[in-house]
Design a protein around this motif. Structure first.
Motif, PDB file in Angstrom:
ATOM      1  N   GLU A 233      31.441  -7.597 -67.899  1.00 27.41           N
ATOM      2  CA  GLU A 233      32.344  -7.572 -68.276  1.00 27.41           C
ATOM      3  C   GLU A 233      33.465  -8.394 -68.278  1.00 27.41           C
ATOM      4  O   GLU A 233      33.178  -9.836 -67.218  1.00 27.41           O
TER       5      GLU A 233
ATOM      6  N   LYS B  81      41.957   3.505 -70.075  1.00 28.66           N
ATOM      7  CA  LYS B  81      42.324   3.895 -71.303  1.00 28.66           C
ATOM      8  C   LYS B  81      42.319   5.254 -71.621  1.00 28.66           C
ATOM      9  O   LYS B  81      41.551   5.809 -71.128  1.00 28.66           O
TER      10      LYS B  81
ATOM     11  N   LEU C 249      39.417   7.191 -69.174  1.00 28.21           N
ATOM     12  CA  LEU C 249      38.593   6.526 -68.583  1.00 28.21           C
ATOM     13  C   LEU C 249      38.779   5.138 -67.792  1.00 28.21           C
ATOM     14  O   LEU C 249      40.328   4.960 -67.859  1.00 28.21           O
TER      15      LEU C 249
ATOM     16  N   VAL D 191      35.155   9.608 -67.058  1.00 30.44           N
ATOM     17  CA  VAL D 191      36.183   9.825 -68.699  1.00 30.44           C
ATOM     18  C   VAL D 191      36.306  11.529 -67.878  1.00 30.44           C
ATOM     19  O   VAL D 191      35.073  12.579 -67.433  1.00 30.44           O
TER      20      VAL D 191
ATOM     21  N   ARG E   9      28.746  10.186 -65.990  1.00 30.64           N
ATOM     22  CA  ARG E   9      29.192   8.993 -66.280  1.00 30.64           C
ATOM     23  C   ARG E   9      28.102   8.462 -66.593  1.00 30.64           C
ATOM     24  O   ARG E   9      27.423   7.432 -67.680  1.00 30.64           O
TER      25      ARG E   9
ATOM     26  N   GLY F  16      26.774   7.938 -70.005  1.00 31.29           N
ATOM     27  CA  GLY F  16      27.454   7.008 -71.013  1.00 31.29           C
ATOM     28  C   GLY F  16      27.513   7.217 -72.325  1.00 31.29           C
ATOM     29  O   GLY F  16      27.828   6.529 -73.166  1.00 31.29           O
ATOM     30  N   LEU F  17      29.356   8.341 -72.074  1.00 28.87           N
ATOM     31  CA  LEU F  17      29.553   8.669 -73.067  1.00 28.87           C
ATOM     32  C   LEU F  17      31.157   7.789 -73.099  1.00 28.87           C
ATOM     33  O   LEU F  17      31.153   6.849 -72.641  1.00 28.87           O
ATOM     34  N   ASP F  18      30.982   7.682 -75.427  1.00 29.46           N
ATOM     35  CA  ASP F  18      32.110   5.929 -75.735  1.00 29.46           C
ATOM     36  C   ASP F  18      33.432   7.296 -75.289  1.00 29.46           C
ATOM     37  O   ASP F  18      33.494   8.305 -76.089  1.00 29.46           O
ATOM     38  N   LEU F  19      34.093   6.774 -75.163  1.00 30.15           N
ATOM     39  CA  LEU F  19      35.700   7.662 -75.615  1.00 30.15           C
ATOM     40  C   LEU F  19      36.351   7.607 -76.543  1.00 30.15           C
ATOM     41  O   LEU F  19      36.394   8.963 -77.275  1.00 30.15           O
ATOM     42  N   ASP F  20      35.500   6.827 -77.310  1.00 32.17           N
ATOM     43  CA  ASP F  20      36.246   7.536 -79.260  1.00 32.17           C
ATOM     44  C   ASP F  20      35.287   8.253 -79.397  1.00 32.17           C
ATOM     45  O   ASP F  20      35.434   9.291 -80.243  1.00 32.17           O
ATOM     46  N   THR F  21      33.563   8.277 -79.479  1.00 33.43           N
ATOM     47  CA  THR F  21      33.279   9.081 -79.963  1.00 33.43           C
ATOM     48  C   THR F  21      33.343  10.331 -79.353  1.00 33.43           C
ATOM     49  O   THR F  21      33.111  11.577 -79.674  1.00 33.43           O
TER      50      THR F  21
END
Length: 735
Positions: free
Chosen positions: A145, A291, A304, A310, A326, A329-334
């Motif tokens: 990152e 986020k 996030l 999340v 966590r 692996g969840l995506d915030l937008d999804t």
């Protein structure tokens, strides 16, 4: 010169900072500007980058400037000749940071947005008079990152990213490659203690590696696996002009041998990997939010944080409703798309996480724009922080009662202050006795759409008929009870850091037209209402209280001193006492704000004296008078048609369109259809058959082919289903 993203000066002599003579700056113009620090005059500028300048270094003698850019290149500039000397292309992504302890910049470190950290050594090129393309560049580590800052300190390398951790990595010794004829694995920089204990080095490194792996598991991190194909070799060296390098790799000879013995002399793939895969130490900082996503209901927020967690927050209560694993692996937008309801609620607050906290801003002009039906306020989550269910029982509130988010949150955030005021203020009555102001207040103004109980409007819908094309020379609007809801109610403004901007005065719009008779004749006229008296504006809560006391001293005054929102309008919801509250005011002729008060939900009661002066008058009216600023209510235009004209009649004339308050529910549209069908003699048998049934039991409403639920509002239908311009077309079907 526009914004400045990078700044550097040349080194000082003997530690005297005043000896610095050159300042270099860079920004979005992709130009490196040089300035004389003594006179402030521009010296020269370097043009050559194609992206933002993110980092700059200047040699101690002021002869060289090194610049890193979002175009992924690093450029070395000669100040004496005012030209580009060399371009380095070791990075494949935007270069974010440069660092060097070498007075002449012959050794420097660089990091990029992808997390790659490089060490470049040009000492051999300078001493041997070689082209800089012959320099040594090695990938020290990869954070995976963006690395915003890299610093070298002896045998250690420190990196900082957008999360709250600082990592320490082993530095590498590039001198034997740059100045000598080194070949083989890249050696780690060794401290004096390590040199004294060479025999224990292997064991120490293994122990350290095991500890690193355990730490990463504790942090919920996984080791980055570098998969190397069987027909490939590994290297940590990269050419300064870009691409992997085998010049110093021990596998170079093996590569040549393998190429000779492989079928057809096929080239093997070269995989670049960092010298160190894991840091040797992690400094853990405070976990902060980075986020967020505000859901469609304008009540729940997904966040996030820097630890990768999340969470789902409830702005009305200021608490976490649910935490998500966590490791999934969840995506915030999804996740937001999965949780988003098919609903539309007006924006009533601004949410941000720029301070690392969930920060909610309320402003007079917008915070009262959102309403929600009381039966939609029930939230039932079993994943709250304390493991218990979070449920708000609103069963005692009338079915069609609407709750105003802005009023709800203000009342509950300042609940302790409100109670202090209600307890302290006692109105003397004319006969000498005292009347307490804490009596239970009456409910707020009638709510449009309720069926003839408790003084509410008897009309089952709030729909205005509008003539699209005049039948006569002059045609005016008629209404079926144009009583747009004055319902006052609960609203929550981000229980984590509520921010109110008090501007002293509020804008007053025209009051919505009052209800008229129930005629539906297109040419009927609406009686003119007398002008609404202009509301008194107060600069502060104290000014409001003084005026109320003055009115209460009148012999003709009856009732309590204050008329706060009722428990029906604003059911009490306890915010956590540590919830921060800040009241600020916009400065005149400026976009800046000035903080007037900083406190918490737990301290507003004891800060009564200060808050009387800084709470704006419009907020005081909410707390003590149950009064909101008047605004023209938003409306939605639509037409209602039968799905099959051969089976069902039209309910409006061809030239008639309908408008309604945007919170009108589809069930009220069905009630309107029932009333219109009841007036049609051809439908008498159908009406008699379904007598006693609810409209939704024998009528269905469709838009764009989608069946509309009875509780969906016309605002939601327009934004989530219709999704185009012009009047919304609704079609009904008899089932």
């Amino acid at each position: 010169m526009g914004s400045v993203y990078a700044l550097a000066v040349n080194g000082s002599d003997n530690g005297i900072a005043s000896a610095s003579t050159l300042i270099a700056s860079g920004g979005p113009e992709a130009i490196v500007n040089l300035w004389d620090s003594r006179s402030g005059d521009p010296v020269t500028k370097f043009v050559g980058h194609s992206g933002n300048i993110r980092s700059i270094l200047v040699s101690d003698d002021g002869e060289w400037v090194l610049s890193g850019s979002s175009d992924s290149s690093i450029k070395l500039w000669s100040v004496t000749s005012s030209r580009l000397y060399h371009t380095f292309d070791m990075h494949d992504d935007s270069v974010w940071s440069l660092f060097s302890q070498d007075p002449s910049l012959k050794v420097f470190y660089s990091s990029d947005r992808s997390g790659v950290v490089m060490k470049t050594d040009l000492r051999g090129c300078v001493e041997k008079h070689l082209d800089f393309d012959e320099g040594v560049s090695v990938m020290v580590c990869n954070e995976h990152e963006g690395v915003s800052k890299v610093i070298s300190a002896g045998s250690n390398l420190w990196t900082a990213t957008s999360n709250s951790r600082i990592h320490r990595w082993r530095n590498v010794n590039t001198g034997i490659y740059s100045l000598g004829n080194g070949v083989g694995e890249v050696p780690i920089e060794e401290s004096a203690e390590t040199n004294e204990k060479k025999e224990d080095e292997t064991a120490k490194q293994n122990d350290s590696q095991d500890t690193d792996n355990e730490k990463k598991k504790e942090d919920g991190e996984k080791d980055e696996e570098i998969k190397v194909p069987d027909n490939s070799i590994k290297t940590s060296f990269i050419q300064v002009s870009g691409g992997p390098s085998l010049q110093f790799a021990a596998a170079a000879e093996a590569h040549r041998t393998a190429r000779e013995i492989s079928p057809g002399g096929k080239e093997l793939d070269v995989v670049v990997q960092p010298v160190s895969e894991n840091p040797i130490e992690t400094l853990r900082g405070h976990v902060g939010l980075i986020k967020h996503r505000l859901l469609n209901d304008k009540r729940r927020v997904l966040t996030l944080d820097t630890a990768g967690d999340v969470k789902l927050w409830d702005l009305v209560r200021g608490v976490v409703l649910q935490s998500f694993d966590r490791t999934l692996g969840l995506d915030l937008d999804t996740l937001a798309d999965q949780l988003n309801p098919l609903a539309f609620v007006s924006n009533w607050c601004q949410v941000s996480v720029r301070t690392g906290e969930l920060y909610v801003s309320l402003e007079e002009s917008t915070c009262f724009d959102a309403e929600v039906y009381s039966d939609d306020l029930i939230i039932d989550h079993t994943g709250s922080e304390d493991g218990s269910a979070v449920r708000q029982d609103m069963t005692d509130i009338p079915e069609d009662h609407r709750v105003n988010y802005g009023k709800w949150v203000i009342t509950n955030l300042l609940h302790n202050l409100q109670q202090r005021l209600l307890q302290d203020e006692i109105k003397p009555s004319p006969n000498g006795s005292a009347t307490s102001s804490t009596s239970e207040p009456k409910p707020s103004a009638p709510i449009a759409g309720s069926k003839g109980t408790n003084g509410y409007s008897s009309s089952p819908y709030d729909i205005v008929h509008k003539v699209e094309e005049p039948v006569e020379t002059t045609t005016k609007e008629t209404t079926n009870n144009v009583n747009t809801s004055n319902s006052q109610s609960n609203s929550s403004g981000g229980g984590m850091f509520g921010r109110f901007k008090g501007f002293g005065k509020s804008k007053k719009d025209k009051t919505p037209a009052a209800s008229t008779n129930n005629t539906t004749t297109p040419a009927a006229t609406t009686p003119q209402e007398p002008p609404t008296p202009k509301a008194v504006e107060y600069n502060s809560l104290n000014d409001l209280i003084k005026d109320l006391k003055k009115k209460a001293s009148s012999p003709n005054h009856t009732g309590s001193l204050f008329n706060p929102p009722s428990s029906t309008d604003c059911p009490f919801v306890a915010f956590p006492e540590h919830t921060k509250i800040m009241i600020s005011e916009q400065l005149p002729n400026s976009g800046d704000t000035m903080d007037l008060y900083r406190g918490t939900v737990g301290t507003v009661g004891t800060d009564e004296t200060r808050l009387r002066e800084v709470v704006p008058g419009w907020m005081g009216k909410v707390l003590l008078e149950n009064e909101l600023p008047v605004k023209e209510p938003p409306k939605v235009g639509f037409v209602v048609q039968p799905e099959d004209e051969s089976k069902s009649p039209s309910v409006t004339a061809a030239n008639i369109r309908l408008t309604a308050y945007h919170m009108l529910r589809a069930r009220k549209v069905l009630l309107y259809v029932v009333e219109r069908l009841s007036a049609d003699p051809t439908m008498s048998e159908t009406i008699q058959t379904h007598k006693g049934q609810q409209p939704e039991e024998w009528l269905e409403l469709y838009c764009q082919g989608h069946k509309i639920p009875p509780k969906m509002t016309v605002a939601t239908i327009r934004t989530r289903v219709w999704r185009s311009g012009g009047d919304v077309v609704l079609k009904y079907r008899i089932v």
